[in-house]
Design a protein around this motif. Structure first.
Motif, PDB file in Angstrom:
ATOM      1  N   THR A  83      -0.424   2.046   1.344  1.00  0.00           N
ATOM      2  CA  THR A  83      -1.016   2.468   2.612  1.00  0.00           C
ATOM      3  C   THR A  83      -0.434   3.811   2.980  1.00  0.00           C
ATOM      4  O   THR A  83       0.747   3.941   3.265  1.00  0.00           O
ATOM      5  CB  THR A  83      -0.701   1.460   3.725  1.00  0.00           C
ATOM      6  N   THR A  84      -1.262   4.825   3.009  1.00  0.00           N
ATOM      7  CA  THR A  84      -0.788   6.180   3.261  1.00  0.00           C
ATOM      8  C   THR A  84      -1.324   6.741   4.557  1.00  0.00           C
ATOM      9  O   THR A  84      -1.402   7.933   4.731  1.00  0.00           O
ATOM     10  CB  THR A  84      -1.214   7.102   2.111  1.00  0.00           C
ATOM     11  N   GLU A  85      -1.693   5.874   5.461  1.00  0.00           N
ATOM     12  CA  GLU A  85      -2.137   6.376   6.763  1.00  0.00           C
ATOM     13  C   GLU A  85      -0.932   6.924   7.498  1.00  0.00           C
ATOM     14  O   GLU A  85       0.122   6.294   7.562  1.00  0.00           O
ATOM     15  CB  GLU A  85      -2.755   5.259   7.589  1.00  0.00           C
ATOM     16  N   PRO A  86      -0.968   8.123   8.067  1.00  0.00           N
ATOM     17  CA  PRO A  86       0.203   8.713   8.715  1.00  0.00           C
ATOM     18  C   PRO A  86       0.618   7.884   9.915  1.00  0.00           C
ATOM     19  O   PRO A  86      -0.200   7.428  10.693  1.00  0.00           O
ATOM     20  CB  PRO A  86      -0.290  10.114   9.131  1.00  0.00           C
ATOM     21  N   LYS A 130     -12.859  10.082   1.121  1.00  0.00           N
ATOM     22  CA  LYS A 130     -13.116  11.351   1.791  1.00  0.00           C
ATOM     23  C   LYS A 130     -12.157  11.482   2.975  1.00  0.00           C
ATOM     24  O   LYS A 130     -11.823  10.500   3.633  1.00  0.00           O
ATOM     25  CB  LYS A 130     -14.555  11.438   2.280  1.00  0.00           C
ATOM     26  N   ALA A 131     -11.748  12.707   3.247  1.00  0.00           N
ATOM     27  CA  ALA A 131     -10.841  12.958   4.369  1.00  0.00           C
ATOM     28  C   ALA A 131     -11.207  14.281   5.014  1.00  0.00           C
ATOM     29  O   ALA A 131     -11.637  15.227   4.343  1.00  0.00           O
ATOM     30  CB  ALA A 131      -9.389  12.976   3.910  1.00  0.00           C
ATOM     31  N   THR A 170     -11.783  15.369  -1.118  1.00  0.00           N
ATOM     32  CA  THR A 170     -11.627  14.060  -1.751  1.00  0.00           C
ATOM     33  C   THR A 170     -10.143  13.827  -2.019  1.00  0.00           C
ATOM     34  O   THR A 170      -9.452  14.728  -2.509  1.00  0.00           O
ATOM     35  CB  THR A 170     -12.410  13.997  -3.062  1.00  0.00           C
ATOM     36  N   VAL A 171      -9.659  12.634  -1.674  1.00  0.00           N
ATOM     37  CA  VAL A 171      -8.237  12.345  -1.838  1.00  0.00           C
ATOM     38  C   VAL A 171      -8.059  11.020  -2.564  1.00  0.00           C
ATOM     39  O   VAL A 171      -8.916  10.139  -2.511  1.00  0.00           O
ATOM     40  CB  VAL A 171      -7.514  12.292  -0.470  1.00  0.00           C
ATOM     41  N   LEU A 204      -8.426  10.195   7.444  1.00  0.00           N
ATOM     42  CA  LEU A 204      -9.150   9.443   6.416  1.00  0.00           C
ATOM     43  C   LEU A 204     -10.435   8.884   7.005  1.00  0.00           C
ATOM     44  O   LEU A 204     -10.435   8.309   8.086  1.00  0.00           O
ATOM     45  CB  LEU A 204      -8.264   8.317   5.881  1.00  0.00           C
ATOM     46  N   LEU A 205     -11.517   9.053   6.301  1.00  0.00           N
ATOM     47  CA  LEU A 205     -12.824   8.614   6.769  1.00  0.00           C
ATOM     48  C   LEU A 205     -13.217   7.329   6.063  1.00  0.00           C
ATOM     49  O   LEU A 205     -12.921   7.128   4.876  1.00  0.00           O
ATOM     50  CB  LEU A 205     -13.875   9.696   6.516  1.00  0.00           C
TER      51      LEU A 205
END
Length: 379
Positions: free
Chosen positions: A272-275, A323-324, A347-348, A377-378
């Motif tokens: 999980t890389t959500e800030p 996509k971000a 793109t990530v 992040l979308l």
């Protein structure tokens, strides 16, 4: 003054504009004191240190240099690294964090110094200079007003006595001596009225002159507001610079720790890389806390113990990318990073063993590492 308080004497009232100037001056003084005191607390939370600085200031002596909390923490970390082993992973990290804390402490020292000069000093100068002058002139005006009211009361009493003395005598009075006394008293009260009128004119002139001096000083409060506004802008500017320096130092530290994390923890990776706390980001309805897909290990990647990646040979899978939207401009620090422009879509995806604060970003035929805190992040 006592008779006025008990409602037994006439009081000269000031005009409404003058009363408004007095009220605005009092409000300016009160709020300036509160802002000054709370700013001192912000810059120096330790009350003992504030008292010490106050005493040095009153004694007109230079305040000795004091170590900031960040610098003290940096010293402790450096000493701990030296004793526990500067070549161990923990010792190396302590040294890096100590250096960052030292930089934070230096930035804090500069901020305190700048804020004291550009913001606190003008506020103190107003309270200890301009306001003391205004208070002195207001006290003089109060004394002139009391003198004027006393002259008015004296004239009023003299005229009442004169009117009583000049009343028509009783012609049935059989003692002529009373006629002589009545005429003499009337003459005396005439002189007393003339004297009281002269004193009233002098008191009125002095009151008007003092009222004009006080009015000019009170109207100068507008210039004080302009000066304080300029100082407030300087304070905000210095505070912005301070926090920007802190953010930059911590971002550099985060990069240093992230580059060495693969060597220290080669087998760990958080998907999980959500800030956790993106800088100044606004929440979007399309932002989700989804888990970033992890690309299977590629044989051509650098070994876990090396910080650099062969990005040219990394090929993302057909599925498993996201996509971000870029929140802020980002300038690449080296060739392994991808420069970003605000509001663009990229793109990530993530790689095994990567720092969770970073992702691989692609835009067209360009790719590189990008910080998660700069992305939205979308779904």
């Amino acid at each position: 003054f006592t008779e006025e308080k008990f409602g037994q004497a006439e009081k000269t009232e000031l005009d409404a504009h003058f009363e408004n100037l007095l009220a605005r001056a009092d409000s300016t003084k009160n709020w300036t004191e509160k802002i000054l005191r709370q700013t001192e607390v912000l810059l120096q939370p330790n009350p003992s240190a504030r008292v010490e600085e106050f005493l040095y200031e009153k004694l007109d002596r230079k305040v000795p240099s004091r170590v900031t909390n960040g610098e003290l923490l940096a010293q402790y970390m450096a000493d701990a690294a030296s004793e526990l082993g500067p070549t161990t992973p923990y010792g190396k990290t302590l040294i890096k964090v100590a250096e960052a804390e030292k930089q934070l402490g230096a930035a804090e020292r500069d901020f305190i110094h700048t804020a004291s000069i550009s913001f606190l000093t003008p506020l103190r100068n107003f309270l200890e200079g301009d306001w003391k002058t205004i208070s002195k002139e207001r006290r003089l005006l109060q004394n002139r007003r009391l003198d004027l009211d006393a002259c008015k009361a004296r004239l009023k009493k003299a005229k009442a006595a004169e009117a009583k003395a000049t009343t028509v005598p009783d012609f049935q009075e059989t003692r002529p001596r009373n006629y002589i006394l009545s005429a003499s008293a009337s003459a005396l009260w005439n002189d007393e009225v003339d004297k009281a009128e002269q004193e009233l004119r002098v008191a009125q002139t002095e009151f008007d002159r003092q009222a004009e001096v006080t009015r000019l000083l009170l109207e100068g409060i507008s210039s004080t507001h302009v000066n304080h506004l300029r100082c407030l802008h300087e304070f905000v500017k210095s505070q912005t610079t301070y926090y920007a320096q802190c953010y930059r130092h911590m971002l550099d530290l985060q990069k240093q720790l992230g580059s060495s994390q693969g060597a220290i923890f080669p087998g760990t990776f958080v998907g999980t890389t959500e800030p956790a706390s993106p800088p100044l980001s606004s929440t979007s309805p399309t932002t989700t806390a989804a888990t970033m897909p992890v690309v299977p290990s590629v044989a051509s990647l650098a070994p876990p113990g090396e910080a650099s990646l062969c990005l040219e040979e990394v090929a993302p899978p057909a599925s498993g990318t996201r996509k971000a939207r870029v929140l802020y401009d980002y300038e690449a620090a080296d060739s392994s990073e991808l420069a970003l422009l605000a509001d663009e879509l990229i793109t990530v995806y993530s790689l095994p063993g990567m720092d969770p604060d970073w992702l691989i970003g692609e835009r067209g035929n360009k790719k590189g590492k990008v910080p998660v805190t700069y992305l939205e992040l979308l779904s």
